[in-house]
Design a protein around this motif. Structure first.
Motif, PDB file in Angstrom:
ATOM      1  N   ASN A 167      44.080  32.175  11.659  1.00  0.00           N
ATOM      2  CA  ASN A 167      44.323  32.870  12.925  1.00  0.00           C
ATOM      3  C   ASN A 167      44.872  34.278  12.699  1.00  0.00           C
ATOM      4  OD1 ASN A 167      43.986  32.596  15.747  1.00  0.00           O
ATOM      5  ND2 ASN A 167      46.163  32.218  16.039  1.00  0.00           N
ATOM      6  N   GLU A 175      42.728  22.191  20.082  1.00  0.00           N
ATOM      7  CA  GLU A 175      41.772  22.195  18.973  1.00  0.00           C
ATOM      8  C   GLU A 175      40.372  22.555  19.454  1.00  0.00           C
ATOM      9  OE1 GLU A 175      42.545  18.298  17.254  1.00  0.00           O
ATOM     10  OE2 GLU A 175      43.633  19.253  15.599  1.00  0.00           O
ATOM     11  N   CYS A 211      44.664  28.441  18.932  1.00  0.00           N
ATOM     12  CA  CYS A 211      44.744  28.244  17.479  1.00  0.00           C
ATOM     13  C   CYS A 211      46.200  28.254  17.017  1.00  0.00           C
ATOM     14  CB  CYS A 211      43.962  29.329  16.752  1.00  0.00           C
ATOM     15  SG  CYS A 211      42.177  29.237  16.995  1.00  0.00           S
ATOM     16  N   CYS A 229      40.404  26.254  20.258  1.00  0.00           N
ATOM     17  CA  CYS A 229      40.528  27.047  19.026  1.00  0.00           C
ATOM     18  C   CYS A 229      39.173  27.147  18.316  1.00  0.00           C
ATOM     19  CB  CYS A 229      41.568  26.428  18.103  1.00  0.00           C
ATOM     20  SG  CYS A 229      41.728  27.262  16.510  1.00  0.00           S
TER      21      CYS A 229
END
Length: 155
Positions: free
Chosen positions: A52, A15, A28, A18
């Motif tokens: 994404n 996370e 991601c 991402c």
């Protein structure tokens, strides 16, 4: 073996990497996979895959996974026409499974997807050229058996 805490720690790192879709594409995608497979939170997974796929990353595997969710209605409303669009995005960006699913849907023409055998053949050829065995098999099967692409077997 990894513990639940190990998975949560790894997820936290994904996370962070991402960064809400602004960071690493693989991270991601991994967040989306974790939300779908571990948390069974398909709505959040679909949101991550969409961002994404459509955002700066244009990550083909996320387009493919979003297409699969659209086919099954997990976390999103079932929509084969929307799924085919996601499989097209995945295929255009080199994801051979995306090509296979796209070709299969075009060859069958069901649930709001118009049957388009010439396009299906081109998609299967692309995936077969990229070593997707399923696409090669589908092409060969149709060439040899039911002449689905409108060809004379002698040609």
């Amino acid at each position: 073996p990894m513990t639940t805490e190990d998975y949560k720690e790894r997820m936290l790192q994904f996370e962070i990497d991402c960064d809400g879709g602004k960071g690493n594409a693989y991270a991601c995608h991994s967040v989306g996979e974790f939300k779908a497979l571990v948390d069974k939170n398909y709505e959040e997974a679909a949101e991550v895959f969409k961002k994404n796929c459509d955002g700066k990353n244009k990550y083909a595997a996320s387009c493919f996974k979003l297409g699969r969710l659209l086919m099954t209605g997990k976390g999103v409303e079932v929509s084969d026409p929307a799924a085919i669009g996601r499989f097209q995005q995945a295929c255009d960006n080199g994801h051979t499974q995306g090509c296979f699913f796209l070709g299969s849907m075009l060859a069958q023409g069901i649930n709001g997807v118009k049957k388009d055998l010439p396009r299906a053949e081109n998609v299967f050829k692309k995936a077969c050229d990229d070593s997707d065995v399923g696409s090669c098999y589908y092409l060969g099967q149709n060439y040899l058996t039911n002449n689905a692409y409108g060809r004379d077997r002698k040609s």
